[in-house]
Each structure stands twice: as structure tokens, then as C-alpha cells.
Design a protein around this motif. Structure first.
Motif, mmCIF file in Angstrom:
data_model
loop_
_atom_site.group_PDB
_atom_site.id
_atom_site.type_symbol
_atom_site.label_atom_id
_atom_site.label_comp_id
_atom_site.label_asym_id
_atom_site.label_seq_id
_atom_site.Cartn_x
_atom_site.Cartn_y
_atom_site.Cartn_z
ATOM 1 N N GLU A 151 0.311 5.551 -12.094
ATOM 2 C CA GLU A 151 0.848 5.852 -10.766
ATOM 3 C C GLU A 151 2.357 5.624 -10.707
ATOM 4 O OE1 GLU A 151 -1.393 3.647 -7.907
ATOM 5 O OE2 GLU A 151 -3.186 4.898 -8.118
ATOM 6 N N VAL A 190 -4.301 5.804 -3.820
ATOM 7 C CA VAL A 190 -3.457 5.048 -4.745
ATOM 8 C C VAL A 190 -3.692 3.559 -4.545
ATOM 9 C CG1 VAL A 190 -1.685 6.846 -4.849
ATOM 10 C CG2 VAL A 190 -1.527 5.037 -3.114
ATOM 11 N N THR A 194 1.222 0.688 -5.316
ATOM 12 C CA THR A 194 1.843 2.016 -5.265
ATOM 13 C C THR A 194 2.092 2.443 -3.825
ATOM 14 O OG1 THR A 194 0.705 2.615 -7.313
ATOM 15 C CG2 THR A 194 1.576 4.418 -5.983
ATOM 16 N N ARG A 195 1.167 2.104 -2.940
ATOM 17 C CA ARG A 195 1.317 2.465 -1.530
ATOM 18 C C ARG A 195 2.545 1.775 -0.931
ATOM 19 N NH1 ARG A 195 -3.192 0.769 -0.065
ATOM 20 N NH2 ARG A 195 -4.376 2.691 -0.403
#
Length: 210
Positions: A151, A190, A194-195
Motif C-alpha cells: 500500500e 486499506v 495507510t488511511r
């Protein structure tokens, strides 16, 4: 019928009594009360003669449960490997599951009653459970790290996509709720790290362009 009934304390009424049984040809005693007393006396006599064997509960003895040979001979590591294999077979794509989901099934399949076991067998079983559970945690952690790394490489393009999405709606800043809406609309899932990065980096990009 002039026999005295010790239960009702009066002369026997024969077939007029509710304790009288008719229709049984091979039964010499048709009075249930007399029959019961006779059976009880016979059991007492047999007990005195040494013919009666009390049950485990009555005697206070305790039988050790039978443990299958494969459990006795296997090591905790071998049992853990089998338990882990069953876990992967039953829930191959569900990382949220743990050993507890198949634990009872596994030992039932092995024919092990986990109550009243010897301390040595209990220790082996608990060690096998612990080893299997930690193996699952380790595998899940490796998968998590691999997904996070993937990611990270996709994050720059995702930030650009999110920034364009925000500008189309006239946003000069996005919120966490906006981020959730964006991911939901794009059908993206995600990791939390990552968010958070997506939210922060998109705001930086929007700020630099406004």
C-alpha cells in the motif's frame, strides 16, 4: 384376601388396590409394594455375600480417562502443527479467526476428553494450543507487513486520486469522514496506517495548490 398391607395399614384389597398388577402371567407377586420390598431385600442379601459391585460413584473411586496413543506419543509441536493445519482447512481466508474456533473440534476428533486429564497431558495440550496460536499470529503479522508495504508503493497515486476527488467537490481540505467516503465510493479497503497517511498527505497536497 386377608393379608395385612403395611403400606395402607389395612387388609389387602387385591385387585381393587392401585398397587395391584394384573395381566402378567409370569409374575408370582402382583402387589408392587411386596415386590419392591422383596427385590430390596434380595439386593441387600447379595451385597452381604460379596456379589454386589458398587459403581465408581458409590465406591468413591476415580477412573482415569483413556488417552489415545497418538496423543501420548505425539509431541506438543506435532499436535500444534496438526491443529494449525485444521485451522487453515476450516478457515483458509479468514485472518480474524483463531485457534479457539477449531480447538474443541480438534480434540473431539482426536477422541480426547479434556476433563480429568493428568497434569502431563494437560500441559502438552495447552502447549500445543499456545504454539498453534502464536504461529497464526506470526503468519498474520507477516501478511500485514507485506500488505502495508504494498500500500505504501500505491499511496502516491492514491493521494492524487483523492485530491482530484476533493477538488471536484470544491474541498480545499478533507476530513476523516471525507476519507472514509472516498474509500467507500471507490470500493477501496486499506489498512489504518495507510488511511491516516492518505488523509494527511492529501491535505498537504490540497493546501499547496490552493
Amino acid at each position: 384376601m386377608n393379608k395385612f398391607c403395611p403400606f395402607y395399614r389395612e387388609n389387602c384389597k387385591g385387585n381393587e388396590c392401585v398397587m395391584w398388577v394384573e395381566g402378567i402371567e409370569d409374575r408370582d407377586i402382583k402387589c408392587l409394594i411386596i415386590g419392591y420390598l422383596g427385590t430390596t431385600m434380595a439386593l441387600c442379601s447379595r451385597d452381604k455375600l460379596g456379589e454386589y459391585e458398587p459403581s465408581d460413584f458409590e465406591s468413591g473411586t476415580k477412573r482415569e480417562p483413556e488417552i489415545p496413543e497418538e496423543i501420548l506419543s505425539a509431541t506438543a509441536e506435532e499436535l500444534a502443527a496438526e491443529l494449525l493445519e485444521l485451522m487453515k482447512k476450516e478457515f483458509p481466508n479468514d485472518e480474524r479467526r483463531g485457534i479457539a474456533d477449531v480447538d474443541s473440534l480438534f480434540w473431539d476428533m482426536k477422541g480426547v476428553d479434556r476433563y480429568d486429564l493428568s497434569p502431563e497431558i494437560k500441559l502438552k495440550i495447552r502447549k500445543a494450543q499456545s504454539l498453534a496460536q502464536h504461529a497464526i499470529w506470526d503468519e498474520n503479522q507477516i501478511k500485514y507487513i507485506q500488505k502495508l508495504e504494498q500500500e505504501k508503493t500505491e499511496l502516491p497515486s492514491l493521494v492524487n486520486l483523492y485530491a482530484d476527488w476533493a477538488k471536484e467537490r470544491g474541498f480545499n481540505k478533507v476530513t476523516i469522514a471525507d476519507t472514509e467516503a472516498f474509500l467507500l465510493e471507490k470500493n477501496l479497503e486499506v489498512l489504518p496506517e495507510t488511511r491516516r497517511s492518505l488523509y494527511a498527505l492529501t491535505n498537504v497536497q490540497l493546501k499547496s495548490k490552493y
